[in-house]
Design an enzyme around this catalytic site. Structure first.
Site, mmCIF file in Angstrom:
data_model
loop_
_atom_site.group_PDB
_atom_site.id
_atom_site.type_symbol
_atom_site.label_atom_id
_atom_site.label_comp_id
_atom_site.label_asym_id
_atom_site.label_seq_id
_atom_site.Cartn_x
_atom_site.Cartn_y
_atom_site.Cartn_z
ATOM 1 N N TYR A 104 -27.419 43.980 57.870
ATOM 2 C CA TYR A 104 -26.381 43.737 58.831
ATOM 3 C C TYR A 104 -25.928 44.717 59.802
ATOM 4 C CZ TYR A 104 -25.137 39.988 55.547
ATOM 5 O OH TYR A 104 -24.962 38.851 54.279
ATOM 6 N N ARG B 71 -27.108 45.255 53.010
ATOM 7 C CA ARG B 71 -26.392 45.053 53.752
ATOM 8 C C ARG B 71 -26.913 45.903 55.358
ATOM 9 N NH1 ARG B 71 -21.870 46.316 53.907
ATOM 10 N NH2 ARG B 71 -21.158 44.179 55.107
ATOM 11 N N CYS C 205 -41.071 50.138 50.076
ATOM 12 C CA CYS C 205 -42.003 49.885 50.854
ATOM 13 C C CYS C 205 -41.387 49.770 52.134
ATOM 14 C CB CYS C 205 -42.828 49.715 49.919
ATOM 15 S SG CYS C 205 -43.461 50.649 48.286
ATOM 16 N N GLY D 187 -12.762 38.030 49.397
ATOM 17 C CA GLY D 187 -13.922 38.415 48.791
ATOM 18 C C GLY D 187 -14.282 40.231 48.710
ATOM 19 N N ARG D 188 -14.881 40.333 50.067
ATOM 20 C CA ARG D 188 -14.703 41.843 50.764
ATOM 21 C C ARG D 188 -13.039 42.841 49.969
ATOM 22 N NH1 ARG D 188 -18.132 43.292 54.562
ATOM 23 N NH2 ARG D 188 -18.039 41.195 54.905
#
Ligand SMILES: *Cc1c(COP(=O)(O)O)cnc(C)c1O
Length: 467
Positions: free
Chosen positions: A365, A361, A392, A319-320
């Site tokens: 992560y 991300r 915020c 995918g990535r």
């Protein structure tokens, strides 16, 4: 150049965690070709993508916006496709829209989906159903019905209840559905490390250790409406080393051998999942698609030879690694703030007009990114900076640490590299911020794939309005 040798070094040394690999770059204007899309270049200092200057793209499409280099993506898809003996399924969860699905279909790849929504996009794009694989640990009955009715090529079964549910669904539809059994092989891989255990404490798949995987195969074989095509494992994400895949393949092949010995069964297909890593920051050095796929082929061939099994067909699900490097997010800088930390060090906060709603991300992560000034180059000395969003939350960080020219100012365009995967697909409307558009670029042309959301879109679901 070492960090402390830089004029601003001692100050920055206090801000960076120690030891920190983020060396001062020799030239902050350079674009590392391992990280940026293949069409990215500076022309008279201005970043160009797909033959169009980024300021012109920003004028036409606004900021923040994702720009996807079509040729870069297609070239990589072709490189994956070019290796004989491997079927490549693009994992659509990384980023999916109908145009992208069509490109993937045109390049001859398959497509992984894991929800009814992703399947609906694939179907709307006219993606060939036989090349679709359906994943998920909790597919609903409706999703299974839709998948079977669509005629998808593979459904990856993930629980005993699902095998039963799918067998009945397929029987009702009068079809024999091809399935893979997802095996939890006890390998958890991430970047440069992997852990091999007998067991994994996670929601996906059938455990090898407990014999669940073999029992699942038995249940699939017992169901007349199901056809066993093979075994599947997925060990992690952003992986650079193939040693984790080696252990996974070893265990899958051992299972295949025991199924042959016990049931006289031949497993025609092994799917090793996704997880192939990409370069996000300088120094990340993933192998090429050809190198990786040939290595995986070699591993499976060796393991099968050792067990005297005919080598099965191999599938992978990047995918990535397919879409990640192809896109860049362009933001406009709104404010630059130097904050004095305890001990006197100064951290520079560069605020942009998006953030955790278009790239979660970093917050989720602790992911690394790099970015560059897009509207101009600069000869100003580099300053260690933190790029933050407009939400915020103090955790709303886009790029934790990056050297940017010290003259970055409001109105500058900032491009964050390698945002093609898991950014737009994980985007939210947090703080009622409209999600950014995705625009493809190629040969001086730009085409909107997904338009920017509007305030009307944000209010569309709200039933409290009288209109
Ligand atoms: C997420 C996922 C992929 C894709 O992972 P990448 O890290 O993007 O390559 C492939 N297969 C399965 C089963 C997945 O869950």
């Amino acid at each position: 150049m070492s960090r402390s040798a830089h004029p601003a070094g001692p100050r920055h040394a206090d801000v960076l965690p120690d030891p920190h690999p983020l060396a001062v770059p020799d030239d902050v204007n350079l674009l590392d070709p391992a990280i940026w899309p293949s069409s990215a270049r500076r022309v008279n200092g201005v970043l160009e993508l797909g033959g169009t200057p980024v300021p012109a793209l920003a004028d036409r499409h606004g900021t923040p916006a994702l720009f996807l280099d079509e040729e870069d993506l297609r070239t990589r898809a072709r490189a994956y496709r070019a290796v004989d003996g491997v079927d490549v399924y693009y994992a659509g969860k990384a980023f999916l829209c109908t145009t992208l699905a069509r490109w993937i279909a045109q390049e001859g790849l398959g497509l992984d989906v894991c929800t009814g929504g992703e399947l609906a996009v694939a179907r709307a794009a006219g993606f060939p159903a036989a090349r679709i694989a359906v994943h998920g640990n909790n597919k609903s009955s409706a999703e299974l019905e839709q998948a079977v009715a669509a005629g998808v090529g593979r459904i990856v079964v993930d629980s005993f209840q699902e095998i039963d549910r799918l067998a009945r669904t397929a029987a009702r539809a009068g079809v024999r559905q091809a399935v893979l059994v997802r095996v939890t092989v006890g390998v958890e891989a991430h970047t440069h490390e992997f852990i091999a255990t007998a067991h994994e404490d996670q929601k996906f798949g059938f455990s090898l250790r407990d014999g669940d995987a073999a029992r699942a195969v038995g249940e699939v074989l017992a169901a007349e409406s199901l056809q066993l095509r093979g075994l599947h494992s997925h060990i992690g994400s952003q992986i650079f080393e193939t040693s984790g895949f080696e252990v996974a393949a070893h265990r899958l092949v051992a299972l295949a051998a025991s199924l042959r010995d016990g049931l006289g069964l031949e497993i025609p297909e092994l799917n090793l999942g996704g997880g192939l890593g990409i370069a996000y920051v300088h120094g990340d050095d993933p192998e090429t698609p050809k190198q990786i796929l040939e290595r995986l082929l070699g591993i499976v061939e060796r393991e099968c030879a050792a067990m005297r099994l005919p080598a099965p067909r191999i599938a992978v699900e990047p995918g990535r690694a397919l879409v990640g490097p192809s896109a860049v997010t362009v933001y406009e800088v709104g404010t630059v703030k130097d904050v004095r930390l305890d001990g006197g060090a100064v951290r520079r906060y560069v605020s942009v007009d998006g953030g955790m709603s278009d790239n979660i991300r970093t917050a989720l992560y602790d992911a690394d990114y790099t970015c560059a000034l897009a509207g101009r180059s600069s000869e100003a000395p580099p300053a260690l900076s933190r790029v933050v969003g407009k939400h915020c939350e103090s955790g709303d960080i886009v790029v934790r640490d990056v050297w940017l020219p010290s003259d970055v100012r409001p109105g500058d365009l900032l491009a964050v590299a390698a945002t093609g995967a898991y950014c737009r697909s994980m985007a939210s409307n947090y703080n009622y911020v409209p999600r950014p558009p995705v625009v493809s670029v190629r040969d001086g042309q730009d085409t909107v794939l997904l338009r920017r959301e509007t305030d009307d879109d944000l209010l569309r679901l709200d039933q409290g309005l009288t209109r």
